[in-house]
Each structure stands twice: as C-alpha cells, then as structure tokens.
Scaffold this active site. Structure first.
Site, PDB file in Angstrom:
ATOM      1  N   ASP A 291      35.753  52.048  42.288  1.00  0.00           N
ATOM      2  CA  ASP A 291      35.903  50.583  41.655  1.00  0.00           C
ATOM      3  C   ASP A 291      34.596  49.901  41.122  1.00  0.00           C
ATOM      4  O   ASP A 291      33.620  50.528  41.374  1.00  0.00           O
ATOM      5  CB  ASP A 291      36.709  49.607  42.686  1.00  0.00           C
ATOM      6  CG  ASP A 291      37.278  48.166  42.394  1.00  0.00           C
ATOM      7  OD1 ASP A 291      38.305  48.394  41.112  1.00  0.00           O
ATOM      8  OD2 ASP A 291      37.250  47.087  42.320  1.00  0.00           O
TER       9      ASP A 291
ATOM     10  N   LYS B 118      43.750  50.364  49.385  1.00  0.00           N
ATOM     11  CA  LYS B 118      42.786  49.153  48.590  1.00  0.00           C
ATOM     12  C   LYS B 118      41.152  49.397  49.949  1.00  0.00           C
ATOM     13  O   LYS B 118      41.799  49.498  50.565  1.00  0.00           O
ATOM     14  CB  LYS B 118      43.102  48.554  47.911  1.00  0.00           C
ATOM     15  CG  LYS B 118      41.358  47.775  46.194  1.00  0.00           C
ATOM     16  CD  LYS B 118      41.624  49.050  45.240  1.00  0.00           C
ATOM     17  CE  LYS B 118      40.650  48.829  44.745  1.00  0.00           C
ATOM     18  NZ  LYS B 118      40.855  49.125  43.187  1.00  0.00           N
TER      19      LYS B 118
HETATM   20  P1  NAP Z   1      32.010  48.418  37.667  1.00  0.00           P
HETATM   21  O1  NAP Z   1      31.391  49.868  37.031  1.00  0.00           O
HETATM   22  O2  NAP Z   1      30.541  48.374  38.780  1.00  0.00           O
HETATM   23  O3  NAP Z   1      31.440  47.943  36.786  1.00  0.00           O
HETATM   24  C1  NAP Z   1      31.818  45.910  36.951  1.00  0.00           C
HETATM   25  C2  NAP Z   1      30.855  44.912  35.699  1.00  0.00           C
HETATM   26  O4  NAP Z   1      31.379  43.879  36.347  1.00  0.00           O
HETATM   27  C3  NAP Z   1      29.442  44.661  36.083  1.00  0.00           C
HETATM   28  O5  NAP Z   1      29.776  44.439  34.675  1.00  0.00           O
HETATM   29  C4  NAP Z   1      29.383  43.946  36.401  1.00  0.00           C
HETATM   30  O6  NAP Z   1      27.789  43.234  36.332  1.00  0.00           O
HETATM   31  C5  NAP Z   1      30.667  42.792  36.648  1.00  0.00           C
HETATM   32  N1  NAP Z   1      31.064  42.002  37.451  1.00  0.00           N
HETATM   33  C6  NAP Z   1      30.968  42.355  39.014  1.00  0.00           C
HETATM   34  N2  NAP Z   1      31.071  41.573  39.918  1.00  0.00           N
HETATM   35  C7  NAP Z   1      30.730  40.340  39.147  1.00  0.00           C
HETATM   36  C8  NAP Z   1      31.073  38.853  39.318  1.00  0.00           C
HETATM   37  N3  NAP Z   1      31.729  38.725  40.735  1.00  0.00           N
HETATM   38  N4  NAP Z   1      31.053  38.156  38.438  1.00  0.00           N
HETATM   39  C9  NAP Z   1      30.027  38.664  37.159  1.00  0.00           C
HETATM   40  N5  NAP Z   1      30.339  39.241  36.919  1.00  0.00           N
HETATM   41  C10 NAP Z   1      30.730  41.092  37.648  1.00  0.00           C
HETATM   42  O7  NAP Z   1      33.219  48.430  37.675  1.00  0.00           O
HETATM   43  P2  NAP Z   1      33.910  48.856  36.825  1.00  0.00           P
HETATM   44  O8  NAP Z   1      34.802  49.941  37.549  1.00  0.00           O
HETATM   45  O9  NAP Z   1      33.743  48.418  35.610  1.00  0.00           O
HETATM   46  O10 NAP Z   1      35.737  47.262  37.515  1.00  0.00           O
HETATM   47  C11 NAP Z   1      35.814  46.707  36.205  1.00  0.00           C
HETATM   48  C12 NAP Z   1      37.173  45.619  36.711  1.00  0.00           C
HETATM   49  O11 NAP Z   1      38.231  46.756  36.610  1.00  0.00           O
HETATM   50  C13 NAP Z   1      37.274  45.438  38.466  1.00  0.00           C
HETATM   51  O12 NAP Z   1      38.395  43.831  38.163  1.00  0.00           O
HETATM   52  C14 NAP Z   1      38.045  46.902  39.142  1.00  0.00           C
HETATM   53  O13 NAP Z   1      39.172  46.095  39.962  1.00  0.00           O
HETATM   54  C15 NAP Z   1      38.904  47.089  37.246  1.00  0.00           C
HETATM   55  N6  NAP Z   1      39.366  48.740  37.502  1.00  0.00           N
HETATM   56  C16 NAP Z   1      38.868  49.445  37.448  1.00  0.00           C
HETATM   57  C17 NAP Z   1      39.158  50.794  37.665  1.00  0.00           C
HETATM   58  C18 NAP Z   1      38.302  51.957  37.630  1.00  0.00           C
HETATM   59  O14 NAP Z   1      38.850  52.539  37.437  1.00  0.00           O
HETATM   60  N7  NAP Z   1      37.201  51.642  37.330  1.00  0.00           N
HETATM   61  C19 NAP Z   1      40.797  51.608  37.252  1.00  0.00           C
HETATM   62  C20 NAP Z   1      41.654  49.935  37.011  1.00  0.00           C
HETATM   63  C21 NAP Z   1      40.673  48.592  37.194  1.00  0.00           C
HETATM   64  P3  NAP Z   1      26.947  43.912  37.387  1.00  0.00           P
HETATM   65  O15 NAP Z   1      26.331  44.928  36.437  1.00  0.00           O
HETATM   66  O16 NAP Z   1      25.593  42.926  37.024  1.00  0.00           O
HETATM   67  O17 NAP Z   1      27.094  44.117  38.657  1.00  0.00           O
END
Ligand code: NAP
Length: 451
Positions: free
Chosen positions: A166, A126
């Site tokens: 991520d 990561k």
């Molecule tokens: P993303 O597209 O950047 O979206 C993140 C979302 O969470 C946004 O709505 C953001 O709000 C909100 N957020 C981020 N940090 C926050 C915080 N500290 N408090 C409250 N809200 C917060 O990211 P994502 O890819 O969807 O990832 C979301 C989660 O899924 C993470 O835990 C990541 O590790 C996990 N994940 C992602 C993937 C993938 O393929 N992308 C795979 C497995 C797991 P804002 O819009 O205001 O920033």
C-alpha cells in the site's frame, strides 16, 4: 431500521472514540444498507452490523530497528484481521507517518467489502506502521522491514492472512519482508503478494490497481454511451496507483494532464510524460518538482500555494477525475470546483479519497461516481490471482492476467449496477457496491453461526 443503523453508528463512536477515519468508513457503508435490511430481517436478527464493526482481532506491536548511526529507533506496527467469513484475511501494509489504528481500521473495514465484490475467496485485513520511509537509507529500510516481519510472521500464513503493499510499501519492501519470513520459518510460501517476478510474483500485479481503476471508469462511461477516448483527465498522486492509471488512460486514448505528491502538483497541458514520471517517482524516488527540469513548459504548484482547504489538482478543468493518492483528498469545495469546470466522473483509485459531503454533492448533482471499494479492487483481485498461481505452481502471461483483471472489473461494475437497480436507485454505484459486498459476507456469517 434507521434505529438499527443509528445504534450501530453510536456503538462505533462509543467503543472507538477519536477514530474519525474508521467512523467515516463505517458511516459510508452503513448508510447504504437500509434498503437491504428492510427487505430481509435476517441481517438484523443475526446482529450482523454489530458483529461486523468489531474486527476479529487487532495486533499492535513494537518494531525496534537500528539506524545508520547505530541508534535504536522504535515504531508501532499494526495488523488488523477484520473479517474472514469468505476467505483468509487479505489487504495491504501501509508505511507512512500518519498511520494509526483509526486509519488501519478504516482500510481494513473497506477491504472486507472490496474483497467480497471481486467474487474471489478473500476476507478483509490491513496493516502497517507509522514508519516514514522518506529519507531513510536502503539499509535502514531493510532493517525496519526485517524487524516488522519478526512479529508479523507469527500472525500470517497462506491460509490465514496474506498481506500486500500500500502507500510506502512496494516491491522493495515486500522483498525484504519475504526474505525475513523465509529465514524465520524455512518455508517458501505465498504469504505476501506483490512479490518480484522471479520469486513468485504475478505479471501485471504492479499495474493492476491503476489499470483496473481505468477499466472500471470505462465501464461506467460505456453504460452512458461514452468512452474515455479524447477526454482530458486529472489524477492526484504519483505512486503505484497514479502511474498505472495514467498509463492505461493513454492506452485508451485519454489525455491525463496532472499528477501530485505530498509536496505539490504538476499540470502539463500536453499530457503527463509517463517515462519522466516513472523515472522521477518510481526509480529515483524524487520530488515531482524535478519534472520541470525536463519539461519546463509544465506548471508546478507547491502545496504551500494551494488555495486554503482545497487540492490544486481539482482546480484543473477535466472530463474525469481520478483521485489516486490518499484519504480525504477531495472535499466539498473541490467537487464544487470540478463541477463548475464541467467534470462528469470521479473515479476513486485511492481508498476513501472523497469526503462524505463531497460524495453527497456528486449524487445530488448527477456527477458519475466510481466508489473506491469497486473502482480500485483490481489490485487485490490480482493479488488473489498471484495466490492462485503460487498455490498451483503456475505462471500466467501478462496478457492472461490483464484479461482476467479486465473481466473482474467488468463483473464488479455489473454486480454493483444490478444491485443498485434491485434496490431502487439505478446507477448509484456506491449503494450497489456496499450492498453487494455486504450481502455476500453477511450471508456467510449467518451460515457460520455465532463466531
Ligand atoms: P504509493 O505508491 O506509496 O504512492 C502514494 C502517492 O500518494 C505518492 O505520490 C505520495 O506522495 C502521495 N501521498 C501519500 N500520502 C499523502 C498525503 N497524506 N498527502 C498527499 N499525498 C500523499 O501508494 P499507492 O499504492 O499508489 O496508493 C495510493 C492510494 O491507493 C492509497 O489510498 C492506497 O490505499 C490505495 N490503493 C492502493 C492499492 C495498491 O495496489 N497499491 C490498491 C488499492 C488501493 P509522495 O511521493 O510525496 O510520498
């Protein structure tokens, strides 16, 4: 055996003080392993726990970049290559101001077991940076990504380490980093996943984590003779994972009624309007509050008005909850409220969204639980499908990739379920996923000797 696990936890605390998120992730995994360690002494004999909690290496670097005013700005870059016993390191890059070594290590540690569960040949890693993409211009984002890749390029490669996106890293950032890698090396290689469809990306990669999370939830429910059809669901987040969770929930006939971002949450009793959500968050990268302009009947609760110590998303009654934003966003009080309102299932789209005491409460009170390393493994699994297409110079259709994803999620569920049964706690998917993920990696480490 207790002692063995306790000793490993003590060693973690001692060697990495103040890495709370990392310690939490280690504790969650190790606490599940006792039945396996008791059943076979080879894991303790080969000191697997002690070796597994120390990353193969952690790379920390300076990322200087020039802002639009011509000023030099500096961020910290990280890549933790945790374990490559079963394949090249694989795991996303997170750009968010909260990023530190503890967060990257917790994510990298979880990634080892998640990747193992997919049944594919990928190790765990990561990375990321404390860079905050919010409020930055396109030019600033590009210059930051390019500078980040100047250092990262020295440590990655198709058979070495293949990062992905991520939080804060989507198609745009992957594009800028891929471009810089190509320029630095003069090589066109699949060194990142989540690439654009025209230049090596896979169809259905964007949708994969959210779709996979819903497939996993459907598997859990099917086992109980239930489905998602007609059920009200709550979702936190409004990024990649949340959006495609909502899309798939609609496709399976459920009603997703919430989403949230870092500033607040939306409750729409008619169901979240998917196209509005996509245009606000994916296209315009705006605040969720904008949703009210198009759907004035909906409710917006700003974060400042959440009841202290709780997440307002979880105050909305639902059949199933899909935390899909970030770590520790669903705590003991939240789960008690969900339970009182009749919630049957918590399915983790985000990484480590539930606190340890929230998980303990679910287990005690019979709330079904889809743990992150199983439930959100569809993203990394499809990244590996992207790597396969790159290596064989093929391009599969959306339906072909989606079908493979659906099968992978089913087999992760079946493996986790069967392992929970094998170790005497049928249906405890956290135990099953942790043991199954661990066993494959640990066996490979034993075969490969003291390295
Ligand atoms: P993303 O597209 O950047 O979206 C993140 C979302 O969470 C946004 O709505 C953001 O709000 C909100 N957020 C981020 N940090 C926050 C915080 N500290 N408090 C409250 N809200 C917060 O990211 P994502 O890819 O969807 O990832 C979301 C989660 O899924 C993470 O835990 C990541 O590790 C996990 N994940 C992602 C993937 C993938 O393929 N992308 C795979 C497995 C797991 P804002 O819009 O205001 O920033």
């Amino acid at each position: 055996m207790e002692n063995f696990i306790e000793d490993a936890l003590k060693a973690t605390k001692h060697s990495t003080p103040e890495q709370d998120e990392f310690y939490q992730a280690v504790k969650e995994v190790l606490s599940s392993l006792e039945p396996l360690l008791v059943s076979d002494s080879k894991y303790t004999k080969h000191n697997i726990l002690e070796r597994l909690i120390i990353p193969d290496r952690q790379i920390i670097f300076r990322v200087p970049w020039i802002d639009d005013a011509g000023k030099i700005r500096t961020n910290i870059g990280y890549r933790v290559q945790f374990n490559n016993a079963i394949g090249p390191y694989k795991g996303g890059l997170r750009f968010h101001p909260s990023v530190n070594l503890s967060i990257i290590k917790f994510l990298g540690f979880e990634q080892i077991f998640k990747n193992s569960l997919t049944g594919l040949a990928i190790g765990g890693g990561k990375g990321g940076s404390d860079f905050d993409p919010k409020g930055k211009s396109e030019g600033e984002i590009m210059r930051f990504c390019q500078s980040f890749m100047v250092e990262l390029s020295k440590h990655i490669g198709e058979t070495i380490d293949v990062p992905a996106g991520d939080i804060g890293v989507g198609g745009r950032e992957i594009g800028y980093m891929f471009g810089m890698y190509k320029r630095l090396t003069n090589r066109y290689e699949g060194i990142l996943t989540g690439k654009g469809i025209n230049w090596g990306g896979s169809l259905a990669r964007t949708e994969a984590t959210g779709f996979g999370s819903v497939y996993f939830a459907e598997n859990i429910l099917n086992k109980q003779g239930e489905t998602l059809k007609g059920k009200t669901c709550t979702i936190s987040g409004s990024g990649n994972v949340a959006i495609y969770t909502i899309q798939k929930l609609y496709e399976l006939g459920a009603l997703p009624v919430t989403c949230s971002d870092s500033k607040g949450m939306i409750y729409d009793k008619n169901g979240i309007h998917l196209n509005s959500l996509k245009s606000i968050k994916e296209v315009a990268r705006n605040d969720l509050r904008e949703y009210l302009k198009v759907h004035p009947h909906a409710t917006y609760i700003p974060r400042s008005e959440y009841k202290e110590g709780t997440n307002a998303v979880w105050s909305i009654p639902c059949f199933a909850a899909f935390p899909s934003a970030t770590q520790n966003e669903l705590n003991l009080e939240d789960i008690q409220i969900l339970h009182a309102n009749g919630c049957h299932l918590v399915n983790e789209g985000a990484n480590m969204p539930s606190t340890l005491n929230a998980i303990a409460y679910m287990q005690k009170n019979g709330i079904l639980f889809g743990p992150a390393k199983a439930a959100n493994a569809g993203g990394v699994a499809t990244s590996q499908l992207e790597m396969s297409q790159n290596a064989s110079m093929q391009k599969w259709s959306f339906a072909e990739v989606d079908n493979k994803l659906r099968h992978i999620m089913k087999s992760i569920f079946e493996l986790s379920y069967a392992t929970s049964k094998e170790f005497g706690d049928e249906g405890n998917l956290m135990l099953g996923a942790n043991i199954a993920g661990f066993r494959k990696v640990a066996d490979a480490m034993i075969d490969q000797g003291a390295v």
